[in-house]
Design a protein around this motif. Structure first.
Motif, PDB file in Angstrom:
ATOM      1  N   LEU A  77       1.071  -1.083  -0.378  1.00 44.89           N
ATOM      2  CA  LEU A  77      -0.105   0.083   0.286  1.00 44.89           C
ATOM      3  C   LEU A  77       0.720   1.471   0.227  1.00 44.89           C
ATOM      4  O   LEU A  77       2.110   1.540   0.588  1.00 44.89           O
ATOM      5  N   ALA A  78       0.151   2.206  -0.476  1.00 46.59           N
ATOM      6  CA  ALA A  78       0.755   3.750  -0.393  1.00 46.59           C
ATOM      7  C   ALA A  78       0.229   4.461   0.649  1.00 46.59           C
ATOM      8  O   ALA A  78      -0.689   5.049   0.176  1.00 46.59           O
ATOM      9  N   PRO A  79       0.500   4.196   1.770  1.00 50.41           N
ATOM     10  CA  PRO A  79      -0.044   5.066   2.519  1.00 50.41           C
ATOM     11  C   PRO A  79      -0.351   6.738   2.266  1.00 50.41           C
ATOM     12  O   PRO A  79       0.651   7.081   1.720  1.00 50.41           O
ATOM     13  N   GLY A  80      -0.666   7.132   2.457  1.00 51.77           N
ATOM     14  CA  GLY A  80      -0.973   8.660   2.845  1.00 51.77           C
ATOM     15  C   GLY A  80      -2.308   9.617   2.462  1.00 51.77           C
ATOM     16  O   GLY A  80      -2.855  10.780   2.029  1.00 51.77           O
ATOM     17  N   GLN A  81      -3.983   8.563   2.730  1.00 54.55           N
ATOM     18  CA  GLN A  81      -4.570   9.723   2.836  1.00 54.55           C
ATOM     19  C   GLN A  81      -4.857   9.911   3.966  1.00 54.55           C
ATOM     20  O   GLN A  81      -5.332   9.357   4.708  1.00 54.55           O
TER      21      GLN A  81
ATOM     22  N   VAL B 223      -7.838   2.284  -3.814  1.00 58.91           N
ATOM     23  CA  VAL B 223      -7.371   3.268  -4.043  1.00 58.91           C
ATOM     24  C   VAL B 223      -5.555   4.101  -3.775  1.00 58.91           C
ATOM     25  O   VAL B 223      -5.372   4.620  -3.867  1.00 58.91           O
ATOM     26  N   ALA B 224      -5.597   2.786  -2.596  1.00 61.15           N
ATOM     27  CA  ALA B 224      -4.077   3.391  -2.036  1.00 61.15           C
ATOM     28  C   ALA B 224      -3.067   2.396  -2.232  1.00 61.15           C
ATOM     29  O   ALA B 224      -2.102   1.231  -1.366  1.00 61.15           O
ATOM     30  N   LEU B 225      -3.651   1.502  -3.382  1.00 58.59           N
ATOM     31  CA  LEU B 225      -2.589   0.449  -3.487  1.00 58.59           C
ATOM     32  C   LEU B 225      -1.011   0.736  -4.323  1.00 58.59           C
ATOM     33  O   LEU B 225      -1.798   2.090  -4.687  1.00 58.59           O
ATOM     34  N   ASP B 226       0.441   0.581  -3.920  1.00 52.99           N
ATOM     35  CA  ASP B 226       1.255   1.530  -4.085  1.00 52.99           C
ATOM     36  C   ASP B 226       0.997   0.616  -5.766  1.00 52.99           C
ATOM     37  O   ASP B 226       1.805  -0.536  -5.783  1.00 52.99           O
TER      38      ASP B 226
END
Lengths: 678, 267
Positions: free
Chosen positions: A535-539, A652-655
């Motif tokens: 995941l690409a956290p950052g929401q 929507v947070a998939l890396d």
């Protein structure tokens, strides 16, 4: 003087109590037979009481300590009083121990007095209001009459005319205490809960629910199957005597604490249901009589004293008798969302939902009286295998562009993705697309049943149509048995619960379900923890999470969705009622189908809870919850709170950086799926 | 279903029930209009209702027929007929033998021929009057039933008919009650072997699924909501036609014959 009076009183009370107990047991025996492990149950009872029951009671610390002091003191004091005063054996420590026990009980009863001074609305009044006085009478009386026995007071203090009066007075106080606490225990007084409760714990209809609750397991939430092959067995419960005897015993154990009433979403919404009153009505029906003696909160919109019943009389008045009233109204039974909040809160381990579904079974299977759209939904399930009456050949229309691998083609996959009836719902299709995207990003080898899938039968079963449920279950099991897969994953907690906990009873002899079933939040969490999903956290958003009843209370999964949200890096604020106390969205148990009117709507109340947290989004994990919440109109001036399924949050947070997308791929993952929308 | 003992003789009603077919999945079920007929019969006061079916008995048809039993009946009379038999003679004979006051049927079957002709042929054979498209039976007094016939756009026509009579039920009749599993399972079939007459013509037919015909779009050119409402609520413009009143039967027959020739029904 007291030397004669006290043993007489004590043994008279014990004899009367034994008589009452015999009479009470006969009342329970009016129910149908039910197999219990008699001796094993009795042996397990103390542990069930001390561990399982107190686990629930201890949620209210003050009340738990009060109960420990009062009940513990009482049991000790009664036992010792029989020895000391009944048998006259006051030697050594015994008298002092009795003093200590009655003093402890007195201390506890002071707290009971304090609670009864301004009792919350959920508590019953009436005879319950005199209970603290009776507790004090017993403890104080025993304490004072024990003083001479240990030599604190001269044993001759009751000599002379004044002494006589004192002795009579003391005997009267002790008699009052004995009458309430010993005789009343089996003759229907407030203390009945101790007698019936202890036996209820021993002979509980779901002994497995005590097995490993301390290990966090929720082993016994699936409904009991109805034996449709036995033409003699009643289809559900139409009269109180149709309950099994240990169900009746369970109703009798109710202590009328009203914790169920306080958490019931239907009661809060002003629908005509109060779990506590329902259980009391069943007691009234078991013994025969009217509900006029009930002293708690009524069913909303329904006055007390108009209903009556008998063991072999109808529970719900048949439709042919216009405006007829029996024990309860049908609307009461149909108001329940089967959220299990009452069962979760009940310190006496009463199974309200089982009872309600039992009675619904009778209404649907015998009377053909499923209200609202219920009959239509059941007809649709019979004719088209889905509640909406959609063409069963169109189950995969929503995924025409996704090229989902079909089990019929691949026959073997790591994951069988159970889609549920959400396939026909445009909102849920977005969730499903997001889930497919997530599974593909993690390189999961999955397949779907496609048009071979049918409704899991959840709604049919909660509406009481056990026949249609069993038909759907058996056909689904036959389909599932054809294929090989390691586990089933679904984004619908209702299908999840039914597949996991209720299908087991319907496997053909010699077969059993051999696969774990996961809710998608659990499965996604496993993917994250094992590193398969990056995941690409950052929401940067503030969210709250709503626990679906069928995931949380039914299956004990509270952690995985929160772990996923943590991995996403969003700020999670909890609602006041979350976890095992989560409030229902109003979408379970066929409640949106039967649609019993109330003062407000359950989803409106829950969205009120959401707004209190000032979250921008509410994360859910259930198509029903999504539908219920999205149907809520925000109050004027308020911003709409977005309702997101947890799969959508993850999708929507998939890396998507190149090194992260090197996950192993296989045939089930066409290259053209990166554009799959979320 | 079990009549109470009253001074009035109970109204004997026979409902003809058929095996229906779900339009989407083709599974057998209780036929919708027949079920409405049963509901209509059950709503009649003092009626002794009998269910009658003529046809094959197999697993799927039995499941469908039990759907009617689930509406609160203990038995259903079944005239067993082989597949493809013409059920008309058997039904006529059974009705003649039991001579009910009122026979209720659906407009047309959901399976098989589904021509909707059966009630008419039965009426012709028995010499009874027939009223089609019923919405309600208002009352039955002295052998005369007051009926409410459904007409397009929610209109109703009140008719009086002398019993015995055959009536068919329109979709405007009240929706049938739920069929409950318990009574459906317990209900019994009272099977009698009626006379069998083979339908030779039917045997020669080739049956294939119907193709859905395209529907002509109704284009409403309306500027305002009022116009649109009027267009939706307007009666179909017949154009032509004539109302004949106070004419002799011969004149009426002449007019009908002329119309049939005009429309090419008769040549």
């Amino acid at each position: 003087m007291l030397d004669i009076l006290l043993p007489t009183l004590i043994f008279a009370a014990l004899v009367l109590a034994a008589l009452g107990a015999w009479r009470r047991v006969r009342l329970w025996r009016r129910g149908r037979a039910s197999k219990v492990a008699f001796l094993r149950g009795l042996a397990a009872m103390p542990r069930r009481y001390l561990v399982d029951l107190h686990h629930v009671v201890a949620r209210d610390k003050v009340m738990a300590n009060t109960h420990v002091a009062t009940a513990g003191g009482f049991v000790a004091a009664l036992g010792l009083a029989v020895i000391v005063h009944g048998l006259g054996l006051a030697e050594g420590m015994l008298g002092w121990l009795l003093l200590a026990a009655s003093a402890t009980m007195f201390a506890g009863s002071l707290f009971v007095v304090r609670r009864r001074r301004n009792p919350p609305a959920r508590l019953s009044k009436g005879p319950w209001m005199r209970l603290p006085k009776s507790l004090m009478a017993f403890s104080l009386g025993i304490f004072v009459v024990t003083l001479p026995a240990v030599g604190v007071l001269p044993s001759g203090f009751s000599q002379g005319v004044g002494g006589w009066l004192v002795a009579l007075l003391l005997a009267g106080v002790v008699a009052w205490g004995l009458a309430e606490l010993v005789v009343g225990m089996t003759w229907g007084g407030p203390m009945k809960h101790a007698f019936a409760g202890a036996l209820h714990l021993a002979f509980h209809r779901r002994p497995e629910r005590f097995a490993d609750t301390q290990h966090g397991g929720y082993p016994s939430t699936g409904l009991k199957a109805l034996d449709l092959d036995d033409a003699e067995a009643p289809l559900g419960v139409g009269q109180p005597a149709d309950f099994t005897w240990n169900q009746l015993l369970g109703f009798d154990a109710c202590v009328q604490c009203g914790r169920c009433e306080a958490v019931c979403p239907a009661f809060a919404a002003g629908q005509p249901l109060n779990p506590k009153k329902l259980i009391q009505d069943m007691v009234v029906g078991m013994a025969g009589g009217s509900d006029a003696g009930y002293t708690g909160s009524p069913y909303p919109q329904t006055p007390i004293g108009e209903h009556q019943g008998s063991p072999h009389g109808p529970i719900v008045a048949p439709a042919s008798t216009k405006d007829g009233k029996a024990l309860v109204d049908a609307e009461t039974l149909w108001s329940c969302t089967t959220c299990r909040a009452c069962v979760e809160e009940c310190p006496m381990m009463i199974e309200h939902v089982d009872a309600i579904v039992d009675m619904r079974r009778h209404l649907t299977l015998e009377e053909g009286a499923t209200p609202g759209k219920g009959a239509e939904v059941i007809d649709n399930l019979i004719a088209t295998d889905n509640p909406g009456g959609f063409d069963p050949g169109g189950r995969l229309n929503w995924a025409a562009d996704l090229e989902l691998p079909l089990m019929a083609d691949v026959e073997r996959a790591e994951v069988l993705l159970w889609l549920g009836d959400g396939v026909f719902d445009m909102r849920n299709q977005r969730t499903l697309r997001a889930l497919v995207k997530v599974l593909r990003a993690a390189g999961v080898d999955f397949a779907v049943l496609g048009n071979e899938e049918r409704d899991s039968g959840d709604v049919a079963r909660r509406l009481g149509d056990e026949a249609t449920f069993q038909s759907l279950a058996r056909r689904n099991i036959a389909t599932l048995s054809q294929y090989h897969f390691d586990c089933v994953v679904t984004c619908d907690p209702h299908s999840f619960h039914v597949l996991k906990n209720e299908y087991g009873a319907f496997y053909p002899p010699g077969q059993e379900s051999s696969y774990p079933v996961w809710h998608h939040s659990t499965f996604i969490n496993q993917l994250i923890e094992s590193g398969r999903l990056r995941l690409a956290p950052g929401q940067a958003s503030r969210v709250t999470y709503h626990d679906p009843c069928y995931l949380g209370r039914y299956n004990g999964e509270y952690e995985a969705p929160r772990a996923v949200l943590k991995a996403l890096g969003v700020e999670l604020v909890e609602m006041q009622r979350s976890g095992y106390r989560s409030r229902c969205c109003g979408g379970g148990g066929g409640a949106p189908i039967t649609d019993v009117p109330g003062k407000q709507r359950i989803p409106d109340m829950r969205m009120g809870d959401v707004r209190e947290t000032q979250a921008e989004q509410v994360v859910v994990g259930c198509p029903q919850c999504t539908a219920m919440f999205e149907g809520v109109v925000p109050p004027t001036g308020d911003e709409e709170v977005a309702v997101k399924d947890i799969a959508e949050m993850v999708a929507v947070a998939l890396d998507t950086t190149p090194e992260a997308t090197l996950a192993p791929r296989d045939a089930s993952t066409p290259q053209a799926t990166e554009e799959v929308m979320s | 279903m079990q009549p109470e003992v009253t001074t009035m003789p109970a109204l004997e009603v026979t409902v003809l029930v058929s095996v229906g077919r779900h339009p989407l999945t083709g599974r057998t079920r209780r036929a919708d209009q027949d079920a409405r007929g049963v509901e209509l019969a059950r709503s009649l006061a003092d009626a002794q209702v009998r269910l009658l079916h003529a046809g094959m008995r197999d697993e799927s048809s039995e499941a469908a027929l039990r759907g009617y039993l689930g509406m609160g009946f203990t038995q259903l009379s079944l005239l067993e007929q082989p597949e493809g038999a013409d059920v008309l003679p058997a039904l006529a004979e059974a009705l003649d033998a039991t001579s009910p006051h009122l026979v209720i049927a659906g407009e047309r079957a959901e399976r098989g021929e589904g021509s909707g002709l059966l009630p008419y042929l039965l009426a012709e054979r028995l010499g009874w009057p027939l009223v089609s498209g019923l919405a309600a039976v208002e009352s039955v007094e002295d052998g005369v039933a007051t009926l409410l016939q459904a007409l397009p756009r929610g209109q109703r026509r009140r008719l009086k008919v002398r019993l015995p009579a055959i009536v068919t039920v329109d979709n405007a009749a009240p929706a049938p009650r739920q069929s409950a599993y318990g009574p459906a399972r317990r209900g019994a079939f009272e099977t009698t072997a009626g006379p069998v007459s083979d339908d030779e013509e039917w045997a020669a037919w080739q049956v294939q699924p119907a193709r859905q015909r395209p529907k002509r779009l109704k284009i409403v050119k309306a500027a305002s909501a009022r116009d649109r409402f009027k267009a939706a609520a307007a009666k179909a413009e017949g154009g032509g036609g004539q109302v004949l009143t106070d004419v002799s039967p011969e004149q009426g027959a002449e007019a009908i014959l002329m119309l049939l020739r005009e429309e090419d029904v008769l040549r």
